[in-house]
Design an enzyme around this catalytic site. Structure first.
Site: not given
Ligand SMILES: *Cc1c(COP(=O)(O)O)cnc(C)c1O
Length: 378
Positions: A36, A134, A166, A222, A268, A315-317
Site C-alpha cells: 500500500k 478500527r 489486526h 501481512r 526561517y 524549508c519546503m524545498d
C-alpha cells in the site's frame, strides 16, 4: 548525464532478501507483502515484483485502486484489498480477481451484488475487530456478519477465503493488549468455524507480530515495513538483528556551499545562529519532498563522510547543513538516509529526530523525488 537533484534509490534485492528473511522467521506461515501507499514510498509495482521474487505468495493493499494498479501492471499473484469505501466500483475489482476484505454487512451486500453482475464469486476475507477499534466487526456484530457471508457462500456469490484481524500494540510485544487480541481472535475464529466457516487463511500479524509474537502468525502474515527493511519495533530489535536491510537511500546533491560569518541567523525564523564563521551547504530537499519539518535542527545528513545535522528550519524545498571547516563543494552528495552501512543515517534516525516512526518517513517521500531502482532480482 546530469545527476538528479535528488533521488530515492531503492535496492530491490534488499526487498527480496527481506521477504526471504521474514519467510524464514515465520516458518510455515505464508508471507503477504504489503505494498500500500506506493509500496511505503518505494514504488508499488517494483516493490511487489521484488517481494514476489523473495517468496511472498500474497500482496496486500489498503485501497482497491492500488490492487487494480498491480493487475494493470500484469501482476497475477493473490492480492487482498482491505479498505474499501461504500459505493466502491466493485465490478472491476472482482473482474481482476482481487480478494476483498469485508467488515460490515452493508459492504457484503455491495460485493455480492457485484458478484452477481460480473458472474464470478467474490473472494472475501471477513475482518474481525479484536481490539484495534478500527476496521472490522466487533464480537457483538461478528456472528451476523459471518452468517451473512455463509449464506452468500451457499448462494454461490461469495467464497469465504479468509478470517482476519489486526493488532494495536504489536510494536510493544509485552503489551497486555496483544494477548487479549490473540484470545479474542481465537474466540471469533471458533465462533465462525462453529457456524460452518472453513477459511483458506486466517491472518492476524503485521510485521511486528510476525517477527516478535509467534502466536499471531497463523496461516499468513501481512508484512509491510519489514519488507522494506525497517524495524517494526525499533525499541526491541533493529533491522540487522532481524536479518533486514533498509531498501531506500535518499540522496541529494548540494546546490550551494558557502562561507557564512559568525552570528548569522540560519533559515526561517532564525531559530539558530552560527556560533562561528562556518561553511553552510544547501541540500535541495525539503518538506515538499517529505523531509519532516519536525526534524528542524535535528535531522542528520551524511556529507563527505561526516554526519552533519540540519541547521534551523526545514524549508519546503531545501535544508541547510553545517559543514564546519570542511572543504566540500557544491554537487557533493548529501545522504539523508540509507541502510546505515557506510555511516549514513537511517530512516529510523530521521523518525527519532522528528518524533515519528520510520513508516512515515519513507512513505511521505514525495512524487517530486524520482525513484531509481537497482539490483532487481530478476
Ligand atoms: C499497513 C498494514 C499492515 C502492514 O503493517 P506493518 O506494520 O507495516 O507490517 C498489515 N495489515 C494491515 C491491516 C495494515 O493496515
Amino acid at each position: 548525464m546530469r545527476a538528479p537533484r535528488a533521488e530515492a534509490v531503492v535496492d530491490l534485492s534488499a526487498v527480496a532478501g527481506n521477504v526471504r528473511a521474514i519467510g524464514d522467521a515465520v516458518g510455515a506461515a505464508e508471507v503477504m507483502a504489503v505494498v500500500k501507499a506506493d509500496g511505503y514510498g518505494h514504488g508499488l509495482v517494483p516493490s511487489a515484483r521484488a517481494a514476489l521474487a523473495g517468496g511472498a505468495t500474497w500482496l496486500g493493499t489498503a485501497f482497491p485502486e492500488e490492487a487494480l494498479a498491480l493487475r494493470a501492471a500484469g501482476v497475477t499473484a493473490r492480492v487482498l484489498t482491505w479498505l474499501p469505501t461504500p459505493g466502491e466500483d466493485w465490478d472491476p475489482v472482482l473482474a481482476a480477481d482481487v480478494d476483498v476484505s469485508v467488515g460490515a454487512p452493508g459492504l457484503l451486500a455491495e460485493v455480492e451484488a457485484a458478484a452477481v453482475r460480473t458472474g464470478r464469486p467474490a473472494r472475501v476475507h471477513l475482518e474481525a475487530d479484536t481490539g484495534l477499534s478500527r476496521g472490522g466487526a466487533t464480537p457483538t456484530t461478528w456472528p451476523a456478519l459471518v452468517d451473512a457471508a455463509l449464506r452468500a457462500q451457499a448462494r454461490g456469490t461469495v467464497r469465504l477465503v479468509g478470517l482476519w484481524s489486526h493488532l494495536a500494540c504489536a510494536d510493544e510485544p509485552e503489551h497486555p493488549a496483544n494477548a487479549e487480541q490473540q484470545a479474542r481472535f481465537a474466540d471469533m475464529l471458533a465462533t465462525a468455524q462453529a457456524m460452518g466457516a472453513d477459511p483458506e487463511v486466517r491472518h492476524l500479524a503485521g510485521s511486528a507480530g510476525a517477527l516478535h509474537l509467534p502466536g499471531t502468525r497463523y496461516d499468513l502474515v501481512r508484512a509491510g515495513i519489514a519488507t522494506y527493511g525497517l524495524a517494526p519495533a525499533p525499541a526491541v530489535a533493529g533491522p540487522a538483528a532481524l536479518g533486514l536491510v533498509p531498501a531506500m537511500t535518499l540522496v541529494a546533491h548540494l546546490s550551494l556551499v558557502k562561507r557564512v560569518a559568525a552570528g548569522k541567523g540560519v533559515s526561517y525564523g532564525h531559530t539558530e545562529t552560527t556560533a562561528r564563521e562556518t561553511t553552510l551547504g544547501v541540500v535541495p530537499l525539503g518538506y515538499g519532498d517529505g523531509v519532516p519539518r519536525h526534524a528542524s535542527s535535528t535531522g542528520p545528513v551524511l556529507v563527505a563522510g561526516e554526519r552533519r545535522r540540519v541547521v534551523g528550519r526545514v524549508c519546503m524545498d531545501q535544508v541547510i547543513v553545517d559543514l564546519g571547516a570542511d572543504a566540500v563543494t557544491a554537487g557533493e552528495p548529501a545522504v539523508l538516509f540509507g541502510p546505515g552501512r557506510h555511516g549514513e543515517p537511517t530512516a529510523q534516525d530521521w523518525a527519532d529526530a522528528a518524533g515519528t516512526i520510520s513508516y512515515e518517513v519513507v512513505t511521505r517521500i514525495g512524487a517530486r523525488v524520482p525513484r531509481t531502482y537497482e539490483r532487481a532480482p530478476w
